[in-house]
Design an enzyme around this catalytic site. Structure first.
Site, PDB file in Angstrom:
ATOM      1  N   ALA A  80       6.182  -8.239   1.092  1.00  0.00           N
ATOM      2  CA  ALA A  80       6.870  -9.583   1.739  1.00  0.00           C
ATOM      3  C   ALA A  80       5.671 -10.447   1.953  1.00  0.00           C
ATOM      4  CB  ALA A  80       7.528  -9.147   2.804  1.00  0.00           C
ATOM      5  N   THR A  97       0.903  -1.061   0.041  1.00  0.00           N
ATOM      6  CA  THR A  97       0.034  -0.084   0.052  1.00  0.00           C
ATOM      7  C   THR A  97       0.877   1.173   0.000  1.00  0.00           C
ATOM      8  OG1 THR A  97      -1.788  -1.203   1.145  1.00  0.00           O
ATOM      9  CG2 THR A  97      -1.902   1.305   1.099  1.00  0.00           C
ATOM     10  N   CYS A 109      -9.221  -6.776   1.442  1.00  0.00           N
ATOM     11  CA  CYS A 109      -9.461  -5.227   1.903  1.00  0.00           C
ATOM     12  C   CYS A 109     -11.140  -5.133   1.658  1.00  0.00           C
ATOM     13  CB  CYS A 109      -8.741  -4.395   0.919  1.00  0.00           C
ATOM     14  SG  CYS A 109      -7.219  -4.692   1.047  1.00  0.00           S
TER      15      CYS A 109
HETATM   16  N1  PLP Z   1      -1.741  -4.547  -4.281  1.00  0.00           N
HETATM   17  C1  PLP Z   1      -2.336  -5.490  -4.508  1.00  0.00           C
HETATM   18  C2  PLP Z   1      -2.749  -5.941  -5.955  1.00  0.00           C
HETATM   19  C3  PLP Z   1      -2.777  -6.319  -3.441  1.00  0.00           C
HETATM   20  O1  PLP Z   1      -3.213  -7.543  -3.527  1.00  0.00           O
HETATM   21  C4  PLP Z   1      -2.344  -5.885  -2.071  1.00  0.00           C
HETATM   22  C5  PLP Z   1      -2.772  -6.646  -1.057  1.00  0.00           C
HETATM   23  O2  PLP Z   1      -3.772  -7.366  -0.896  1.00  0.00           O
HETATM   24  C6  PLP Z   1      -1.948  -4.588  -1.799  1.00  0.00           C
HETATM   25  C7  PLP Z   1      -1.572  -3.759  -3.044  1.00  0.00           C
HETATM   26  C8  PLP Z   1      -1.702  -4.135  -0.766  1.00  0.00           C
HETATM   27  O3  PLP Z   1      -0.454  -4.437   0.106  1.00  0.00           O
HETATM   28  P1  PLP Z   1      -0.120  -4.452   1.533  1.00  0.00           P
HETATM   29  O4  PLP Z   1      -1.047  -5.415   2.228  1.00  0.00           O
HETATM   30  O5  PLP Z   1       1.260  -5.030   1.542  1.00  0.00           O
HETATM   31  O6  PLP Z   1      -0.009  -3.118   1.874  1.00  0.00           O
END
Ligand code: PLP
Length: 399
Positions: A203, A74, A328
């Site tokens: 990660a 993110t 999410c």
């Molecule tokens: N982008 C994509 C395509 C994802 O699937 C996710 C997590 O589900 C993210 C970004 C966000 O990553 P993080 O959970 O490390 O913030």
């Protein structure tokens, strides 16, 4: 309670590999130094970060100094998009993305649109969730400074034509960012093959810890830091580094590369067995996503006439963890923005379940799923007033 436990939600997150934990522990115990300190403890921490950076950079085929560590996918997406937008505002204020991006991209674009005076084009996708490079080309105008299109979609697994898009952005002199959070570790990924200028990774999707990610920034790309503080990460990302997390990320990438093809092929075979078995055992089943150009672990299926949430609860009672949309957005009853953009009818998208397999799954687990899932769906359908054994209410026969 089920006495089985089968984890089929690897696109949400993966279990931490025990060897990754081992690699992290020293930096949570004795090697507690701050990587900015000059003394021995500081140097130990700095060495761990440098080592992880070298491993990950080599996996991506880039120079170590072109990778910066973030607090996850993110943040990497936010930094890439806001950073490029703010640093290049003198050149233009237009950004191009797609309707199927992760919220880390979509909501960042919306923030820039609503609060910072940028305009954003949200491109449509086809029925498989594929962005057209022609559409990207048509959408580029003289004010365009950035194109951000994900490498692979987290819900349906469709892999986007990044190479073709990169050819266009290069020609037009527009920066190209990709969110590769889902593809990293699942398909071979080298920056030069893709041709992108910025790329986000995380990660916890590759058996590493949560809260650590990375952003590749091609040399020469103008980017503005989105948080301010010390001179960490070559002035591009302030904040004391998460040393244990970064060490774990490096270890996870090292392990990821061992027998990569063998591991991904095995997972693909399991996924396809699950797909085949469910298709044989049930009617009115739809595959969401591209049949071939798709992540090898991802199977998003719509079970028509049943609510995804009801399926999930029943699967959970049998010890099977899957998902409806992305982690999410689950919990909201809105239909998936990805399936909606693909033109999937609401009555079909509401019955969508994402199975995402990983290294810990076995054939025996897939057999168990094939034994328990069809009866669950059949039972739920029996309760549905709309389901009449393969025939729609209007009399048409379902595929
Ligand atoms: N982008 C994509 C395509 C994802 O699937 C996710 C997590 O589900 C993210 C970004 C966000 O990553 P993080 O959970 O490390 O913030």
């Amino acid at each position: 309670m089920a006495n089985r436990f089968i984890y089929l939600d690897h696109n949400a997150t993966t279990p931490l590999d025990a060897r990754v934990l081992e690699a992290m522990l020293p930096y949570l115990k004795d090697k507690y130094g701050n990587a900015s300190s000059i003394h021995t403890k500081g140097r130990e921490a700095r060495e761990a970060i440098d080592k992880a950076r070298r491993i990950i950079a080599s996996a991506l085929g880039i120079a170590p100094e072109d990778l910066i560590f973030t607090s996850g996918g993110t943040e990497a997406d936010n930094l890439a998009i806001k950073g490029v937008a703010l640093a290049n505002k003198d050149k233009g204020n237009h950004i191009i993305t797609s309707k199927i991006e992760h919220l880390a991209v979509l909501n960042t674009c919306q923030f820039l649109e609503k609060r910072m005076g940028f305009t954003v084009t949200y491109l449509d996708v086809d029925k498989y969730g594929m962005v057209s490079s022609e559409d990207v080309k048509k959408a580029i105008k003289k004010e365009t400074i950035l194109v951000t299109i994900m490498h692979a979609n987290n819900e349906v697994g469709t892999i986007e034509p990044l190479k073709e898009i990169a050819k266009i952005t290069r020609e037009k002199g527009v920066y190209f960012h990709t969110d590769a959070v889902q593809s990293f570790g699942k398909v071979t990924l080298k920056i030069e093959d893709l041709g992108v200028d910025l790329l986000s990774i995380s990660a916890h999707k590759i058996y590493g810890p949560k809260g650590v990610g990375g952003l590749y920034i091609r040399k020469g790309v103008k980017i503005y830091p989105h948080q301010h503080g010390g001179h960490h990460e070559r002035n591009r990302r302030a904040g004391t580094e998460n040393v244990s997390g970064i060490a774990g990320f490096g270890k996870a990438v090292e392990l990821m590369q061992e027998d990569f093809e063998k591991k991904t092929e095995r997972i693909k075979i399991l996924r396809d067995k699950l797909h085949r078995g469910l298709t044989e055992g049930l009617d009115a089943l739809h595959l969401n996503g591209h049949p071939a150009l798709r992540l090898p672990n991802t199977l998003n299926l719509s079970f028509e006439f049943v609510e995804g949430e009801s399926i999930l609860i029943n699967l959970d009672l049998k010890g099977i963890c899957a998902a409806t949309g992305s982690a999410c957005t689950s919990g909201s009853l809105e239909p998936s923005h990805v399936l909606t953009a693909m033109g999937v009818a609401p009555e079909i998208s509401q019955g969508a379940i994402r199975f995402s397999l990983g290294e810990i799954n076995s054939e025996e687990e897939v057999d168990y799923c094939l034994e328990v899932i069809p009866p669950i769906i059949k039972r739920l359908r029996e309760m549905s007033p709309l389901y009449k054994g393969g025939i729609r209410e209007n009399g048409s026969i379902r595929e």
